[in-house]
Design a protein around this motif. Structure first.
Motif, mmCIF file in Angstrom:
data_model
loop_
_atom_site.group_PDB
_atom_site.id
_atom_site.type_symbol
_atom_site.label_atom_id
_atom_site.label_comp_id
_atom_site.label_asym_id
_atom_site.label_seq_id
_atom_site.Cartn_x
_atom_site.Cartn_y
_atom_site.Cartn_z
ATOM 1 N N TYR A 72 2.124 -12.197 -4.375
ATOM 2 C CA TYR A 72 3.194 -13.121 -4.027
ATOM 3 C C TYR A 72 2.701 -14.574 -4.127
ATOM 4 O O TYR A 72 1.498 -14.837 -4.155
ATOM 5 C CB TYR A 72 3.675 -12.839 -2.601
ATOM 6 N N VAL A 115 3.077 -1.617 -5.502
ATOM 7 C CA VAL A 115 4.515 -1.405 -5.642
ATOM 8 C C VAL A 115 4.768 -0.356 -6.706
ATOM 9 O O VAL A 115 4.105 -0.340 -7.761
ATOM 10 C CB VAL A 115 5.227 -2.724 -6.030
ATOM 11 N N ASN A 164 10.615 -0.070 -8.402
ATOM 12 C CA ASN A 164 11.078 -1.061 -7.425
ATOM 13 C C ASN A 164 10.642 -2.488 -7.768
ATOM 14 O O ASN A 164 10.995 -3.424 -7.062
ATOM 15 C CB ASN A 164 10.528 -0.714 -6.030
ATOM 16 N N LYS A 174 11.970 -6.330 -6.520
ATOM 17 C CA LYS A 174 11.061 -7.114 -5.681
ATOM 18 C C LYS A 174 10.893 -8.530 -6.233
ATOM 19 O O LYS A 174 10.944 -9.521 -5.487
ATOM 20 C CB LYS A 174 9.688 -6.429 -5.624
#
Length: 515
Positions: free
Chosen positions: A490, A498, A502, A506
């Motif tokens: 991030y 992950v 998905n 995200k």
């Protein structure tokens, strides 16, 4: 985009002679090439072009939001005035504002019904810029000053002395006010509650400085007045000699003097020009007994002074107890002094800090008198012929981009050349490479700018380069690729594993409303 197709010559070691950490990052990250000695403008490499392009998009969002019109003229100012002169015939056609993108800047020229309308457009533009730049994490502050004889409203960011664009200024840590030596000095001047004394001539041999004068007479500098002769050389060849009066403890701001006299070419008068203006006055010059025809401009701290020490217009002599109104005066009283740190904040009166400020934008009204025969006339609201008021602005892209680039860490979303970096540590892992290519394609279909590092390079090199490039989000397709698992980093540095199915959702959540 595949990294194997991008020319981005990253540099492992920091080049010598570059002190600014943000500039170092641009050089090490292959955004710009090393500047040659004396070179002022950056040489952009492909990654640098992408960085500037995305930052330019943010700038143009502001300009379009203000309803400014983009043009492309060979001579921006001349052609913009020519087009406006042919179009603007009524107040209904105003305001009208053009802007033009140049190599590393934007130029703006606006036409308004009144100076107040032009000033409001300037303030509105500054507010919109500040708001939009705050969305990408850049704190921009307004700075009022005088430059080239014009009142200016600048947008600045705090920087340090290593920045190639930093200029000395002041900052208030309490209310965030910013200023410089030519900022307006506001606030009331405390009246002098003294009993006037008779004017007295005193000998002051060798008192060529305020410090020596104060030593000889035992007076503080704020009780003295400096009388300075200047010359304004106008474009038509005319010269005007005038006098400026300031307190002995203050410095004269020549930019403010230029503004008051409406002339950009101002200098000290030479002895011959002084003699031609005031006759045979000699010695230490002062305001008492000057010819009536001479233009005298006093700083507002001089108005009302009582029992001041001034030059006697005689060799080696001064006058004591000179009083405003009784012994001398000036028809013009203006703010003429340099703003110094000791004055304090004009907004909250707190102590100021000396800082370096980087100017990213500047705006000012254009004096109507400077337009000559290029004035633009139109029919006003009452049917009378009026003249349009002009204002100008400039956005400086290089200091803006450098302010957005931190020494390390991700670049702001929407500004970084790529939103997402997809790293395949080993291209020999075919499953990982195929997964990385698929993810990059899926994210690009969603409108993200993606850089896929498909190079046959060591993993350490790839991670180091990705850090320099500064994509807000990084996806690593490593050993878990066979199981459909990737590592997601991030913007704040947090990481998590992950599932591939998905991942796109995200990433969309990370960039929600910020691309």
């Amino acid at each position: 985009m595949k990294m194997s197709c991008v020319f981005a010559p990253t540099v492992k070691e920091a080049p010598k002679g570059v002190a600014d950490q943000r500039m170092l990052r641009l050089i090490r990250g292959g955004f710009v090439s090393r500047l040659a000695a004396g070179q002022e403008s950056l040489n952009l490499l492909p990654m640098g072009v992408l960085l500037f392009e995305r930052t330019s998009c943010k700038v143009e969002e502001v300009l379009r939001a203000m309803a400014f019109q983009r043009v492309d003229f060979p001579d921006f100012c001349s052609h913009a005035k020519e087009v406006a002169s042919g179009y603007v015939k009524s107040y209904r056609h105003l305001p009208l504002t053009f802007y033009q993108r140049e190599r590393h800047s934007y130029r703006i020229l606006g036409f308004a019904e009144s100076s107040s309308q032009g000033e409001e457009l300037i303030r509105g533009t500054c507010r919109e810029f500040s708001r939009r730049l705050s969305n990408v994490g850049l704190s921009v502050r307004e700075k009022a000053s005088v430059s080239d004889g014009l009142d200016t409203l600048d947008l600045v960011v705090l920087t340090d002395k290593t920045s190639p664009y930093g200029e000395r200024g002041y900052y208030c840590p309490k209310c965030a006010w910013c200023g410089d030596e030519n900022s307006p000095v506001k606030g009331g001047v405390k009246p002098q509650d003294k009993e006037p004394r008779p004017l007295e001539v005193v000998d002051t041999p060798g008192a060529d400085t305020i410090a020596e004068l104060c030593r000889q007479l035992g007076v503080p500098p704020e009780n003295t007045i400096k009388t300075m002769f200047y010359v304004a050389e106008r474009q038509d060849g005319e010269k005007e000699v005038f006098v400026v009066l300031v307190r002995g403890d203050h410095k004269i701001s020549e930019e403010k003097v230029k503004k008051v006299v409406g002339c950009r070419n101002v200098r000290f008068a030479d002895p011959l020009e002084i003699k031609e203006t005031v006759g045979d006055l000699a010695g230490y010059l002062g305001p008492v007994g000057l010819p009536e025809r001479l233009r005298v401009i006093a700083d507002r701290h001089v108005e009302g002074m009582v029992n001041a020490v001034v030059g006697a217009n005689q060799p080696e002599r001064h006058l004591m107890n000179a009083c405003w109104g009784r012994d001398f005066s000036a028809k013009e009283v203006k703010d003429l002094i340099v703003y110094e740190k000791e004055i304090g904040c004009p907004v909250c009166s707190s102590a100021l800090e000396a800082e370096f400020l980087s100017k990213v934008a500047s705006f000012s009204m254009i004096a109507t008198s400077s337009l000559g025969d290029r004035k633009i006339s139109y029919q006003g609201r009452d049917g009378k012929v009026e003249e349009a008021h002009l204002w100008e602005g400039k956005i400086y892209m290089e200091p803006l981009v450098l302010s957005l680039v931190g020494p390390d860490g991700p670049l702001p979303a929407g500004v970084a050349p790529f939103d997402v970096a997809v790293i395949v540590p080993s291209v020999r892992n075919k499953e990982a490479l195929e997964l990385g290519e698929g993810l990059a394609e899926s994210l690009e279909e969603k409108g993200f700018k993606v850089l896929l590092d498909d190079r046959d390079e060591r993993a350490g090199v790839k991670f180091s380069d990705a850090e320099l490039f500064g994509s807000p989000v990084t996806i690593v397709c490593g050993k878990g690729s066979a199981d459909g698992v990737v590592e997601l980093s991030y913007p704040d540095g947090a990481k998590e594993e992950v599932q591939v199915e998905n991942l796109v959702e995200k990433v969309e959540g990370i960039f929600a409303g910020n691309r």
